[in-house]
Design an enzyme around this catalytic site. Structure first.
Site, mmCIF file in Angstrom:
data_model
loop_
_atom_site.group_PDB
_atom_site.id
_atom_site.type_symbol
_atom_site.label_atom_id
_atom_site.label_comp_id
_atom_site.label_asym_id
_atom_site.label_seq_id
_atom_site.Cartn_x
_atom_site.Cartn_y
_atom_site.Cartn_z
ATOM 1 N N HIS A 69 1.015 -1.220 0.093
ATOM 2 C CA HIS A 69 -0.047 -0.222 -0.036
ATOM 3 C C HIS A 69 0.850 1.252 0.006
ATOM 4 O O HIS A 69 1.956 1.428 0.498
ATOM 5 C CB HIS A 69 -0.837 -0.082 0.975
ATOM 6 C CG HIS A 69 -0.383 -0.090 2.474
ATOM 7 N ND1 HIS A 69 0.008 1.203 3.165
ATOM 8 C CD2 HIS A 69 -0.147 -0.951 3.230
ATOM 9 C CE1 HIS A 69 0.474 0.774 4.424
ATOM 10 N NE2 HIS A 69 0.421 -0.628 4.615
ATOM 11 N N ASP A 71 -0.314 4.304 1.076
ATOM 12 C CA ASP A 71 -0.664 5.494 2.033
ATOM 13 C C ASP A 71 -0.172 5.063 3.379
ATOM 14 O O ASP A 71 0.705 3.915 3.614
ATOM 15 C CB ASP A 71 -1.964 5.136 2.385
ATOM 16 C CG ASP A 71 -2.649 3.811 2.862
ATOM 17 O OD1 ASP A 71 -2.458 2.846 2.194
ATOM 18 O OD2 ASP A 71 -3.238 3.743 3.853
ATOM 19 N N ASP A 101 6.237 0.575 7.298
ATOM 20 C CA ASP A 101 4.921 0.408 6.882
ATOM 21 C C ASP A 101 4.381 1.295 5.817
ATOM 22 O O ASP A 101 3.755 2.137 6.404
ATOM 23 C CB ASP A 101 4.230 0.497 8.285
ATOM 24 C CG ASP A 101 2.768 -0.233 7.931
ATOM 25 O OD1 ASP A 101 2.532 -0.580 7.094
ATOM 26 O OD2 ASP A 101 1.952 0.245 8.898
ATOM 27 N N GLU A 133 -5.104 1.599 2.782
ATOM 28 C CA GLU A 133 -5.051 0.365 3.651
ATOM 29 C C GLU A 133 -5.054 0.859 5.066
ATOM 30 O O GLU A 133 -5.729 -0.103 5.933
ATOM 31 C CB GLU A 133 -3.667 -0.411 3.103
ATOM 32 C CG GLU A 133 -3.558 -1.776 4.026
ATOM 33 C CD GLU A 133 -2.981 -2.012 5.318
ATOM 34 O OE1 GLU A 133 -3.184 -2.868 5.868
ATOM 35 O OE2 GLU A 133 -2.654 -0.747 5.922
ATOM 36 N N GLU A 134 -4.506 1.621 5.448
ATOM 37 C CA GLU A 134 -4.480 2.053 6.735
ATOM 38 C C GLU A 134 -5.735 2.457 7.326
ATOM 39 O O GLU A 134 -5.991 2.672 8.574
ATOM 40 C CB GLU A 134 -3.523 3.318 7.157
ATOM 41 C CG GLU A 134 -2.095 2.773 7.006
ATOM 42 C CD GLU A 134 -1.469 1.845 7.894
ATOM 43 O OE1 GLU A 134 -2.150 1.427 8.480
ATOM 44 O OE2 GLU A 134 -0.271 1.564 7.959
ATOM 45 N N GLU A 161 4.125 -6.437 3.941
ATOM 46 C CA GLU A 161 3.969 -5.884 5.411
ATOM 47 C C GLU A 161 5.167 -6.264 6.082
ATOM 48 O O GLU A 161 5.748 -7.169 6.058
ATOM 49 C CB GLU A 161 2.670 -6.201 6.109
ATOM 50 C CG GLU A 161 1.356 -5.717 5.528
ATOM 51 C CD GLU A 161 1.028 -4.472 5.714
ATOM 52 O OE1 GLU A 161 1.884 -3.811 6.808
ATOM 53 O OE2 GLU A 161 0.100 -3.866 5.358
#
Length: 374
Positions: A69, A71, A101, A133-134, A161
């Site tokens: 991701h 974001d 992350d 995603e967050e 991740e």
């Protein structure tokens, strides 16, 4: 470009969850196109955010997907010793929001592209980079829905991740919701004339606590910590003053589910307790914030063996945090977690990744590329 140089560029985009992401998407897309990759920018329903899907090699052959991701969480915490959106090197440590992350994985993937593009791949390597995603994996379902038109059914999905480059076979599922109760205001000397939303919320809170205690009695899945499903109320707020009957109260609650349990179903007792308040005159609003299923990949799965060979480390059975890997698995695709960095560094001031972790991830991806030569 070295992985660290690419990471510096990616960290410089303040692609905070829930905000427009055109700048980072366009930069990644242009970088990939410069090496001959086929790139699709897939606008989400929000209108100002997009997923990106790219392919190196033939799209009409089954291959592997590197999923991550773009974001990051906001960097509003106190304690940062440098600008979180400017990469800072200190020895082997690279500091910045999203380094672990998970822009580190994106950087390592992009750093491997020149080698992959120069190789006669018989099987493709795809890059699937999502948004938000967050906020509960909100972008990737739209990407997954488009996969049949973008490529042949993948042989496997590697979700990068942060895992210290050790593959992870399972994680819990999650469902989160915001509950808003609206009662009736008035002077606190006449509680009989009002509807106290905070008092009503206490009944919902008790349902959550009782359910949490019940879940702690099992069923159990020993690989997880804790080894059972859970419910937690994370926020509760309402009221204006001590002498005013509060007419509004909001709670945010989440459930985390072991394999085989539906996280949304775990919240049903809380939802039912809230619905019962409607019969007493309260207005109830239930808003789903996020939801994704658990991941459970057998040790005997092809992808588990492949990642063990590529990393030289046996996979870890499970973690309690969640990822988009469960959504890929629900779509019928084999998925696993493996990426550079440490989840313990994420969402904190002075988040960092180690340069050798970036190197190890890039080496793993290039080794995967060599597997796709024949």
């Amino acid at each position: 470009m070295q992985a660290s140089d690419i990471l510096a560029k990616l960290v410089g985009f303040d692609s905070v969850v829930g905000t427009p992401n055109a700048e980072i998407v366009e930069w990644i897309g242009a970088y990939l196109k410069s090496f001959g990759a086929t790139v699709d920018i897939l606008a989400g329903p929000e209108g100002d955010r997009s997923n990106l899907f790219a392919t190196i090699g033939p799209r009409d052959i089954r291959g592997y997907v590197l999923s991550g991701h773009m974001d990051v969480v906001p960097a509003n915490e106190t304690g940062w010793t440098s600008n979180p959106f400017v990469l800072r090197a200190d020895g082997d440590r690279l500091y910045g929001r999203g380094t672990s992350d998970m822009k580190g994985f994106l950087a390592a993937s992009l750093a491997a592209v020149p080698m992959l593009a120069a190789s006669p791949l018989m099987r493709p390597i795809h890059l699937a980079f999502s948004y938000d995603e967050e906020a509960g994996c909100r972008g990737v379902p739209h990407l997954i829905a488009r996969l049949p038109e973008l490529c042949e059914t993948p042989l496997g999905i590697i979700v990068g991740e942060p895992s210290n480059m050790r593959a992870i076979l399972a994680h819990k599922g999650k469902s989160a919701a915001r509950l808003t109760l609206k009662g009736r205001s008035g002077h606190s000397s006449r509680p009989d004339l009002g509807l106290n939303a905070i008092h009503a919320a206490a009944e919902v809170l008790q349902a959550a606590v009782s359910t949490a205690h019940s879940l702690a009695q099992g069923p159990f899945e020993a690989e997880f910590e804790p080894p059972y499903s859970s419910i937690s109320v994370g926020t509760i707020y309402g009221g204006q003053a001590i002498n005013i009957i509060p007419d509004l109260c909001t709670l945010e609650v989440e459930a985390r589910a072991i394999s085989g349990a539906d996280p949304a179903a775990l919240l049903l007792p809380v939802h039912e307790a809230a619905a019962a308040l409607e019969r007493r005159g309260f207005q109830v609003q239930w808003e789903e914030l996020s939801s994704y299923p658990a991941l459970s990949l057998p040790r005997t799965a092809h992808l588990a063996g492949l990642l063990a060979e590529l990393t030289g480390i046996e996979p870890l059975a499970a973690v309690s945090y969640g990822t988009e890997a469960g959504l890929y698995q629900r779509a019928g695709l084999e998925a696993i977690i493996c990426g550079p960095g440490d989840i313990a560094r994420a969402h904190k001031p002075n988040e960092f990744i180690l340069t050798h972790e970036l190197d190890a991830c890039q080496a793993m991806i290039e080794a995967l590329g060599r597997r796709c030569l024949a």
